[in-house]
Design an enzyme around this catalytic site. Structure first.
Site, short mmCIF file in Angstrom:
data_model
loop_
_atom_site.label_atom_id
_atom_site.label_comp_id
_atom_site.label_asym_id
_atom_site.label_seq_id
_atom_site.Cartn_x
_atom_site.Cartn_y
_atom_site.Cartn_z
N ALA A 60 0.84 -1.21 0.00
CA ALA A 60 0.00 0.00 0.00
C ALA A 60 0.86 1.25 0.00
CB ALA A 60 -0.89 0.02 1.25
N TYR A 125 -5.71 9.73 1.16
CA TYR A 125 -5.36 8.35 1.54
C TYR A 125 -6.63 7.54 1.81
CZ TYR A 125 -3.90 4.53 4.65
OH TYR A 125 -3.74 3.30 5.24
N LYS A 129 -7.97 4.23 -0.20
CA LYS A 129 -8.22 2.93 0.45
C LYS A 129 -9.67 2.47 0.22
CE LYS A 129 -5.81 0.80 2.54
NZ LYS A 129 -4.90 -0.28 2.05
#
Ligand SMILES: NC(=O)c1ccc[n+]([C@@H]2O[C@H](COP(=O)([O-])OP(=O)(O)OC[C@H]3O[C@@H](n4cnc5c(N)ncnc54)[C@H](OP(=O)(O)O)[C@@H]3O)[C@@H](O)[C@H]2O)c1
Length: 287
Positions: A60, A125, A129
């Site tokens: 990630a 972010y 996700k």
């Protein structure tokens, strides 16, 4: 069962690899140099030749603040690449396990977030996700494991940030006291992940250690465990502006995890003690 781990050099990836290896499981652990998950041809080639039963995506973009100015790059790793993994998982009839985060929520609740609560990320972010969660759901068999506030031996984390401040002689430490969450020790998360996968879980599961606290509470515990003679001053998020907005309240409910496993989450304080004692053991070996 054969497990394939992407991002295997990171905090979660390395502890998961260790936990699986100790159990005698077959593990193909690939760090970024061996498998860049944004490389579509390579993802297809590696997964179709390894033929894993389970793919755990620990790769990630995790630099939350940097994602604000690099949203496309964060989306490519945290979103589009997960689509490639989901497709390859389907071709190989494998289950895809996708790690996700409390940052998919906006923190406006004041009771723990359930797996079905509405997502509404506040940061680039968090949005990246969430794209990853949607992409992972394209795998016929998928598990999305949300977690929060990780600390473990293979990555930068809050315990190290506090230790760095102590090393510089900062006193008092000023730490935000208006963000609540649940710190989680990565070896505990690795055990929980294996437990839910072996239990046949699909869909969304939350795993975090207990209890909930603020970053200030967490910092006080770290200082206490280290026996450091410094004071810790609670401050507000407004006093510490950062590029990415964090949810003020991102406590995840572990109700589904507890119901399906019959096991209570571990204590982060216990994890902190283990983390610090392992660190001391490593340092004394180096002396
Ligand atoms: N850390 C937290 O507090 C936290 C909280 C909630 C959820 N999570 C989630 O938990 C998962 C694991 O996080 P972590 O804390 O273990 O992160 P980490 O320590 O930063 O590990 C991530 C790993 O992914 C690798 N990576 C980056 N881009 C890649 C690519 N294109 N292909 C393959 N590998 C790539 C990184 O390599 P390089 O370092 O070389 O780039 C790094 O080794 C992530 O999904 C994260 O979003 C983390």
């Amino acid at each position: 069962m054969k497990w394939l781990i992407t991002g295997a050099a990171g905090m979660v990836g390395s502890d998961l690899r260790q936990a699986l290896t100790l159990r005698g499981e077959t593990v193909v652990a690939l760090d970024k140099s061996r498998l860049d998950i944004t490389d579509s041809a390579r993802v297809h080639e590696v997964i179709s030749s390894a033929r894993p039963d389970i793919i755990v995506n620990c790769a990630a973009w995790t630099r939350v603040d940097d994602a604000e100015a690099n949203e496309a790059a964060a989306n490519a790793i945290n979103g589009s690449a997960v689509e490639l993994l989901a497709r390859s998982a389907n071709d190989s009839n494998a289950q895809l396990v996708q790690l996700s985060t409390d940052f998919v929520f906006d923190g406006s609740k004041r009771a723990p977030y359930d797996i079905n609560d509405r997502t509404s990320p506040l940061s680039a972010y968090g949005r990246s996700k969430l794209l990853g969660e949607h992409a992972a759901a394209h795998a016929k068999r998928h598990l999305i494991l949300r977690t929060s506030w990780l600390f473990g031996k293979s990555g930068p984390n809050f315990v190290e940030a506090i230790r760095r401040q102590l090393g510089k002689g900062t006193n008092p430490l000023r730490v935000v006291n208006d963000q609540r969450g649940r710190p989680t020790y990565t070896p505990h998360l690795a055990e929980a992940l294996i437990r839910v996968v072996n239990g046949g879980a699909t869909g969304i599961v939350h795993y975090v250690d207990e209890p909930e606290c603020t970053w200030y509470d967490f910092a006080c515990a770290i200082v206490e465990e280290l026996g450091a003679a410094v004071s810790v001053t609670p401050v507000s998020t407004a006093e510490f502006p950062r590029p990415a907005t964090r949810p003020a309240y991102s406590v995840l409910s572990t109700e589904r995890y507890e119901r399906m496993t019959g096991v209570r989450p571990e204590s982060w304080r216990e994890g902190l003690r283990q983390y610090l004692s392992n660190f001391e053991a490593r340092s004394s070996k180096l002396e």
